[in-house]
Design a protein around this motif. Sequence first.
Motif: not given
Length: 125
Positions: A27, A29, A32, A98-99
């Motif tokens: 992860l 990003y 996020y 998720d971003s």
Amino acid sequence: LVRLAESGGGSVQAGGSLRLSCAASGLTYPVYCMAWYRQFPGQEREGLATIDSDDRRTYADSVKGRFTISQDNAKHILFLQMGSLKPDDTATYYCAADSGRCPAVTARDYTYVHWGQGTQVTVSL
């Protein structure tokens, strides 16, 4: 490749506590959102709590005051501290990521791209 893996589920008596963990890898990003959802048999997943890369948190009314979402950025772990558990909390619990900024905590589950495999929580009287 983003991978999420929940742990910490189990059986507990009503009024008890559990802490769920979600180990995240990949992860990367800069901005996020991570979230906890749960799913009752035969129903869609429902959002419980979100936390973003700036540590801002939101909660669904059903768990506000009982559950706390947090994250260990150094270890890339998401937590859900659950207290005052009720039999109605019995469900499979999932973490998601998720971003970008977090959507509403009640957002449908298809809002998130990455999901863990789920962990079962059973609360008995």
